[in-house]
Design an enzyme around this catalytic site. Sequence first.
Site, PDB file in Angstrom:
ATOM      1  N   GLN A 131       0.830  -1.207   0.000  1.00 43.32           N
ATOM      2  CA  GLN A 131       0.000   0.000   0.000  1.00 43.32           C
ATOM      3  C   GLN A 131       0.866   1.260   0.000  1.00 43.32           C
ATOM      4  OE1 GLN A 131      -2.256   0.303   3.642  1.00 43.32           O
ATOM      5  NE2 GLN A 131      -3.666   1.832   2.811  1.00 43.32           N
ATOM      6  N   SER A 134       1.343   6.505   2.528  1.00 41.67           N
ATOM      7  CA  SER A 134       2.083   7.469   3.354  1.00 41.67           C
ATOM      8  C   SER A 134       3.343   7.991   2.679  1.00 41.67           C
ATOM      9  CB  SER A 134       2.494   6.820   4.670  1.00 41.67           C
ATOM     10  OG  SER A 134       1.373   6.305   5.313  1.00 41.67           O
ATOM     11  N   SER A 168       4.484  -1.398   4.211  1.00 40.50           N
ATOM     12  CA  SER A 168       4.583  -2.755   4.764  1.00 40.50           C
ATOM     13  C   SER A 168       4.743  -3.779   3.654  1.00 40.50           C
ATOM     14  CB  SER A 168       3.323  -3.097   5.564  1.00 40.50           C
ATOM     15  OG  SER A 168       3.177  -2.218   6.638  1.00 40.50           O
ATOM     16  N   GLU A 251     -10.019  -1.212   5.065  1.00 44.51           N
ATOM     17  CA  GLU A 251      -8.936  -1.371   6.049  1.00 44.51           C
ATOM     18  C   GLU A 251      -9.492  -1.354   7.465  1.00 44.51           C
ATOM     19  OE1 GLU A 251      -5.770   1.594   5.865  1.00 44.51           O
ATOM     20  OE2 GLU A 251      -4.378   0.077   6.590  1.00 44.51           O
TER      21      GLU A 251
END
Length: 397
Positions: A131, A134, A168, A251
């Site tokens: 993902q 950020s 991640s 999420e």
Amino acid sequence: MKLSFSDEDEKFRAEVALWLFENLVGEFEQLKFRGGPGDEHMFPLERKKWEQKLAQGGWTCIGWPKEYGGRGCSIEQQVIFNEEYARAGAPGRVGHIGEGLAGPTLIAFGSEAQKQKYLPGIAAGTALWCQGYSEPGAGSDLANVNTKAHFDEAKGKWIISGQKVWTSLAHESDYIFVIARTNPNSSAHKGLGFFLMKMDQPGIEVRGIRQLTGTSEFNEVFFDQAECDADDIVGQPGEGWAIAMGLLNFERGVSTLGQQMQFQNELNQIIDIAKANGKSQNPTIRQRIADAHIGLKIMRYNSMRMLSDTDDGGLQKEALIYKLFWATWHRDLGELAMDVLGPEAEILESGPYTLTRLQAMYLFVRSDTIYGGTNEIQRNIIAERGLGMPKEPKITA
Ligand SMILES: Cc1cc2nc3c(=O)[nH]c(=O)nc-3n(C[C@H](O)[C@H](O)[C@H](O)COP(=O)(O)OP(=O)(O)OC[C@H]3O[C@@H](n4cnc5c(N)ncnc54)[C@H](O)[C@@H]3O)c2cc1C
């Protein structure tokens, strides 16, 4: 909302349990109770193979519609699956971002071609996703995204440059979904695009970040003129924010069901230690264990409540309290684990520096109140969207 399961669901439970009993054996035996928080770096290859084994048994993406390779399971069945998965000690899922986030987002917002191109690999456990939200300057304030995307007419491709952070499993992933600015003059949530990109290409560099636990489960990802096919933007340029937010509903919802069942294993381990070392006789510890047990039950029933009667993956307002509740509960569980261990909590087994499971859990759970929306941000969301309180004032330069 139903609080008990039908005979048909109980039959399904038996089917799940039997499949796990027969298949979590041999080379997969070593994966039992591995791959959870703080342990995600363990056995990556074996866990990827396990994803494929699950897929062969029809146990990946069980909540997806059958037409996209899922099993069309009800919420109750998904809860049952996750309960039995945890009971069997089956390993943390390396495919969870594809199955829980990318897939449902494509089913809800993707074109038919994108669904055909990407969903089969996720369902088969062969395509892993990460993902790319950020950035160093865009975490809680995600609308501050600075990564740029421009369309190169000659190449017929989107060209992406910028940096993501805290990504991640980027080092294990085949694909990444990226939010990037398609309009360089835009600001905040306007002018963004949602891109589907291959990880293995020139122009994408992944650098591991060493964490408090001593392991590297997440990364910095650098994009230098990386390419994305023209057809691989979801929705229209400028519509990325709506899609990014749609994904966050997933999420905060279904994907946390599995995680919750993992919590039960951790609590069981703590209870076993408390019984063995006599801490279970301490009234304060007994009370905290009881509170943890009650919290876990609240989480389970609240998740069933919030996921009941929804269409299009849209969650009910109850979902707003969920992230804050489970993250805080899990952080407290880490502290309970340390208090149950007593002085042992501070002892390392031997060199080289290896943490025990509960020590790693204690350190890792500090991050539960950060990722997927910090506790402070969740409180803002509850206040503004749940309770209708005035929006927090924005500071303008
Ligand atoms: C283990 C882990 C895994 C992650 N995995 C991924 C991933 O795979 N992909 C991805 O894109 N991101 C990932 N993240 C990033 C995560 O989403 C961000 O860390 C999170 O959104 C917080 O952003 P930030 O770290 O920039 O903190 P900041 O936004 O800088 O916040 C710093 C502090 O200020 C507070 N704060 C900020 N704004 C407000 C406000 N308006 N009101 C009150 N308080 C405020 C925050 O609550 C926090 O305490 C991961 C993070 C962790 C820890």
